[in-house]
Design a protein around this motif. Structure first.
Motif, mmCIF file in Angstrom:
data_model
loop_
_atom_site.group_PDB
_atom_site.id
_atom_site.type_symbol
_atom_site.label_atom_id
_atom_site.label_comp_id
_atom_site.label_asym_id
_atom_site.label_seq_id
_atom_site.Cartn_x
_atom_site.Cartn_y
_atom_site.Cartn_z
ATOM 1 N N THR A 196 10.738 -16.239 -4.000
ATOM 2 C CA THR A 196 9.468 -16.058 -2.827
ATOM 3 C C THR A 196 8.292 -16.261 -3.568
ATOM 4 O OG1 THR A 196 8.765 -14.273 -1.524
ATOM 5 C CG2 THR A 196 9.242 -13.574 -3.736
ATOM 6 N N TYR A 197 7.271 -15.998 -2.683
ATOM 7 C CA TYR A 197 5.783 -16.632 -3.161
ATOM 8 C C TYR A 197 5.189 -15.094 -3.311
ATOM 9 C CZ TYR A 197 5.754 -15.055 1.885
ATOM 10 O OH TYR A 197 5.832 -14.254 2.825
ATOM 11 N N GLY A 198 3.994 -15.119 -3.900
ATOM 12 C CA GLY A 198 3.020 -14.150 -4.073
ATOM 13 C C GLY A 198 2.911 -13.571 -5.635
ATOM 14 N N GLY A 199 3.672 -13.949 -6.386
ATOM 15 C CA GLY A 199 3.645 -13.506 -7.963
ATOM 16 C C GLY A 199 4.123 -12.145 -7.879
ATOM 17 N N ALA A 200 2.926 -11.523 -8.587
ATOM 18 C CA ALA A 200 3.337 -9.946 -8.467
ATOM 19 C C ALA A 200 3.050 -9.217 -7.406
ATOM 20 C CB ALA A 200 2.476 -9.311 -9.622
ATOM 21 N N VAL A 201 2.652 -9.901 -6.390
ATOM 22 C CA VAL A 201 2.095 -9.228 -4.984
ATOM 23 C C VAL A 201 3.354 -9.049 -4.179
ATOM 24 C CG1 VAL A 201 0.732 -9.290 -2.910
ATOM 25 C CG2 VAL A 201 -0.172 -10.123 -5.302
ATOM 26 N N ARG A 202 4.258 -8.278 -4.393
ATOM 27 C CA ARG A 202 5.510 -7.912 -3.739
ATOM 28 C C ARG A 202 5.559 -6.670 -3.022
ATOM 29 N NH1 ARG A 202 10.096 -11.300 -6.661
ATOM 30 N NH2 ARG A 202 8.688 -13.032 -7.699
ATOM 31 N N ARG A 203 6.728 -6.630 -2.386
ATOM 32 C CA ARG A 203 7.050 -5.261 -1.512
ATOM 33 C C ARG A 203 8.444 -4.744 -1.629
ATOM 34 N NH1 ARG A 203 5.030 -3.050 3.304
ATOM 35 N NH2 ARG A 203 6.696 -2.435 4.975
ATOM 36 N N PHE A 204 8.721 -3.548 -1.525
ATOM 37 C CA PHE A 204 9.812 -2.929 -1.868
ATOM 38 C C PHE A 204 9.974 -2.186 -0.363
ATOM 39 C CE2 PHE A 204 12.730 0.580 -2.598
ATOM 40 C CZ PHE A 204 13.823 -0.072 -3.397
ATOM 41 N N GLU A 205 11.248 -2.351 0.109
ATOM 42 C CA GLU A 205 11.444 -1.745 1.421
ATOM 43 C C GLU A 205 13.038 -1.065 1.286
ATOM 44 O OE1 GLU A 205 11.520 -4.864 4.287
ATOM 45 O OE2 GLU A 205 9.272 -4.524 4.721
ATOM 46 N N ARG A 206 13.011 0.135 1.947
ATOM 47 C CA ARG A 206 14.331 0.786 1.831
ATOM 48 C C ARG A 206 14.167 1.943 2.996
ATOM 49 N NH1 ARG A 206 16.703 4.548 -3.208
ATOM 50 N NH2 ARG A 206 17.804 6.020 -1.932
ATOM 51 N N ASP A 207 15.200 2.097 3.630
ATOM 52 C CA ASP A 207 15.300 3.141 4.904
ATOM 53 C C ASP A 207 13.988 3.195 5.703
ATOM 54 O OD1 ASP A 207 17.720 3.574 3.561
ATOM 55 O OD2 ASP A 207 16.849 5.329 2.291
ATOM 56 N N GLY A 208 13.334 2.067 5.747
ATOM 57 C CA GLY A 208 12.352 2.178 6.822
ATOM 58 C C GLY A 208 10.804 2.482 6.085
ATOM 59 N N PHE A 209 10.932 2.550 4.729
ATOM 60 C CA PHE A 209 9.698 2.726 3.943
ATOM 61 C C PHE A 209 9.328 1.465 3.241
ATOM 62 C CE2 PHE A 209 11.556 7.103 3.897
ATOM 63 C CZ PHE A 209 10.754 7.895 4.019
ATOM 64 N N GLY A 210 8.001 1.176 3.364
ATOM 65 C CA GLY A 210 7.654 0.055 2.569
ATOM 66 C C GLY A 210 6.555 0.358 1.526
ATOM 67 N N PHE A 211 6.584 -0.437 0.338
ATOM 68 C CA PHE A 211 5.758 -0.294 -0.739
ATOM 69 C C PHE A 211 5.106 -1.309 -1.315
ATOM 70 C CE2 PHE A 211 9.182 3.011 -0.545
ATOM 71 C CZ PHE A 211 8.485 4.301 -0.717
ATOM 72 N N ASP A 212 3.843 -1.371 -1.663
ATOM 73 C CA ASP A 212 3.441 -2.413 -2.459
ATOM 74 C C ASP A 212 3.823 -2.342 -4.041
ATOM 75 O OD1 ASP A 212 1.798 -4.103 -0.631
ATOM 76 O OD2 ASP A 212 0.308 -2.459 -0.934
ATOM 77 N N THR A 213 4.526 -3.224 -4.506
ATOM 78 C CA THR A 213 4.817 -3.114 -6.294
ATOM 79 C C THR A 213 3.722 -3.617 -6.986
ATOM 80 O OG1 THR A 213 6.235 -5.038 -6.193
ATOM 81 C CG2 THR A 213 7.375 -2.842 -5.365
ATOM 82 N N GLY A 214 2.885 -4.346 -6.272
ATOM 83 C CA GLY A 214 1.755 -4.907 -7.145
ATOM 84 C C GLY A 214 0.390 -4.169 -7.032
ATOM 85 N N PRO A 215 -0.707 -5.029 -6.733
ATOM 86 C CA PRO A 215 -2.125 -4.541 -6.273
ATOM 87 C C PRO A 215 -2.012 -3.703 -5.226
ATOM 88 C CG PRO A 215 -2.120 -6.720 -6.260
ATOM 89 C CD PRO A 215 -0.909 -6.398 -6.914
ATOM 90 N N GLY A 216 -2.652 -2.615 -4.849
ATOM 91 C CA GLY A 216 -2.401 -1.772 -3.763
ATOM 92 C C GLY A 216 -3.736 -1.865 -2.745
ATOM 93 N N LEU A 217 -4.875 -2.266 -3.585
ATOM 94 C CA LEU A 217 -6.192 -2.403 -2.669
ATOM 95 C C LEU A 217 -6.752 -3.818 -3.255
ATOM 96 C CD1 LEU A 217 -7.615 1.157 -3.608
ATOM 97 C CD2 LEU A 217 -6.805 0.114 -1.444
ATOM 98 N N LEU A 218 -7.534 -4.227 -2.228
ATOM 99 C CA LEU A 218 -8.486 -5.652 -2.417
ATOM 100 C C LEU A 218 -9.870 -5.362 -2.656
ATOM 101 C CD1 LEU A 218 -8.452 -8.499 -2.339
ATOM 102 C CD2 LEU A 218 -8.878 -8.321 0.480
#
Length: 519
Positions: A35-57
């Protein structure tokens, strides 16, 4: 029109690819992962979503400019941006609790005075005024121009000396700035916490690191609905619309050369990719191996006397993703920083004692500084009766045996540290344990596996001072036709800096190697 091969699909690499494609070049991206994005990734489970890299811009203008320059559709038509207010809440070991408004200097002064006592806000404001001097002196050479041949001028710290009696006395580290000018351990933790979040040791970071809270306080914190992954997706789509080609699962083995200049790539499966130019968005250690058979290859890419100090491996991040039952309480701060009870113990744990390489390997801190992100975003939770929370802490990188790292894959290490992080976060979420449905820990070892980055390390932005040791290697290498992009190179790490890096590389290629930046 040149054929340009880009190594890696991180944010800086994609920013360069989009700009180069618009300039009429034929651009193809080769990414080792899926996939693309480097460390800017997303983890999903059971309808929850999380940033696993930076969270703010920070500095969203960088991406606004990118989207304007690569098409008529502005950034806000691709993603929904919102300012985070308050910018941050801070919980200190003595129980002091203060929320700082977003992009309001007067509001920050008032909040600090109310929470820490009269005069605290003024001392902080005076420091931010001096930080503006740093920003004005370094903004162009550090962010808007390629690294100059006379980069050693940036080895002198631009932070102004403060008068003490009849004399002006300059601090030599950020920790000294905190002690001499703020006169309150809570204000000191506030200042040093900005450096720690970027992986800098306040005991050795230059005073110019005061620019980190200045940028945040002046230009604000911004959140992208759906998380930062939505920004990466928008940039990926922009690249596709500009006819950039992507090949995933394509790891580069060697940078091919002919007649003393770049000729393309050779992939691990033996595929030969012909190219006139190569833009590398991988870490310096990986790039050196692609350009030669040992770290001696550094000398082929940059002046070894100049660049080697800037290739010191930075720190990493440990992340815990929490799925909570129950609605996010109204008025909850998006970001809360729970500061460590023992700052010296934390710094020794993350960076070592500063007494040389001898001694035991670092051990994860008992009570680290923990950043708690609680976005009010329906896209990150299954419904309004649940909440997605992300916890992060700065930690040593991953390695099985390296003396400055931790073996995060060893039995029990990640689990034990996740427990510590959750315990600290209880100061921000008092009912955390009762609401917890499940958790997922993400270690530097996970980051290394996903991105290929040595030790899962996360590079910080370039800083002036300390003889140039916190600068990053130039985007222009000594191998004709090879350019570097992304957080490991000028102007350093962070979402905004990655975008700037892409702009600089595109400028060098389009305008020529003697280009000095947009006027």
């Amino acid at each position: 029109m040149a054929r340009i091969a880009v190594i890696g699909a991180g944010m800086g690499a994609m920013a360069a690819a989009a700009r180069l494609a618009v300039a009429g070049h034929q651009v193809a991206v080769y990414e080792r992962g899926e996939t693309y994005g480097g460390a800017v990734r997303r983890f999903e489970r059971d309808g929850f979503g999380f940033d696993t890299g930076p969270g703010l811009l920070h500095l969203p203008a960088v991406y606004r400019d990118l989207f304007v320059k690569t098409g008529k559709e502005p950034l806000e038509q691709r993603v929904e941006l919102s300012q985070v207010d308050p910018a941050s809440r801070h919980v200190f070991p003595d129980g002091t609790d203060v929320s700082l408004p977003n992009a309001s200097r007067a509001g920050v002064v008032a909040a600090l005075d109310a929470a820490l006592g009269a005069g605290a806000g003024e001392r902080w404001s005076d420091l931010i005024s001096r930080a503006r001097d740093v920003w004005d002196a370094t903004r162009r050479p550090l962010l808007e121009e390629p690294l100059r041949a006379d980069w050693k001028a940036l080895g002198k710290d631009p932070y102004p000396a403060v008068r003490r009696g009849l004399f002006r006395r300059g601090a030599t580290t950020l920790a000294e700035v905190a002690e001499r000018e703020l006169h309150d351990p809570r204000l000191g933790a506030l200042l040093e916490g900005h450096a720690l979040a970027y992986g800098f040791d306040p005991r050795s970071a230059p005073p110019s690191a005061v620019v980190l809270p200045y940028v945040e306080q002046t230009f604000g914190n911004w959140y992208v609905r759906g998380g930062m992954r939505a920004l990466a997706h928008a940039l990926y789509e922009r690249c596709l619309s500009r006819k950039v080609e992507f090949t995933f699962g394509a790891e580069v083995d060697v940078i091919a050369e002919k007649d003393g200049r770049v000729a393309g790539l050779v992939l691990m499966d033996g595929t030969r990719v012909d190219a006139d130019l190569v833009v590398a968005g991988v870490d310096p250690w990986a790039l050196a191996m692609m350009a030669g058979d040992s770290p001696v290859a550094y000398n082929r890419l940059w002046d070894a006397d100049d660049v080697l100090p800037r290739l010191r491996r930075p720190r990493a991040r440990f992340t815990v993703l929490l799925a909570l039952r129950g609605a996010r309480p109204e008025g909850t701060a998006h970001r809360t920083v729970v500061h460590a009870a023992d700052r010296e113990a934390e710094l020794a744990s993350v960076f070592g004692t500063g007494r040389g390489p001898a001694g035991p390997r670092p051990v994860p801190c008992e009570q680290p500084t923990v950043t708690v992100l609680r976005p009010d975003d329906p896209a990150q939770r299954p419904d309004d009766g649940h909440e997605a929370v992300t916890l992060t802490a700065t930690v040593p990188g991953h390695a099985e045996e390296a003396p400055d790292s931790v073996d995060w894959a060893a039995d029990g290490v990640a689990e034990d540290f996740a427990e510590r992080v959750i315990s600290v976060a209880g100061a921000a979420i008092p009912d955390l344990r009762e609401r917890l449905l499940w958790r997922e820990a993400r270690t530097p070892a996970d980051n290394a596996d996903e991105t290929g980055t040595a030790g899962g390390a996360v590079p910080g932005p370039a800083l002036a001072g300390v003889r140039g040791e916190q600068l990053r290697a130039a985007n222009l290498t000594r191998l004709p036709g090879l350019y570097t992009v992304g957080g490991w190179f000028h102007p350093g790490g962070g979402l905004a800096h990655a975008g700037m890096s892409g702009a600089l590389v595109a400028g060098l290629i389009v305008e020529g190697d003697d280009w000095r930046g947009s006027q």
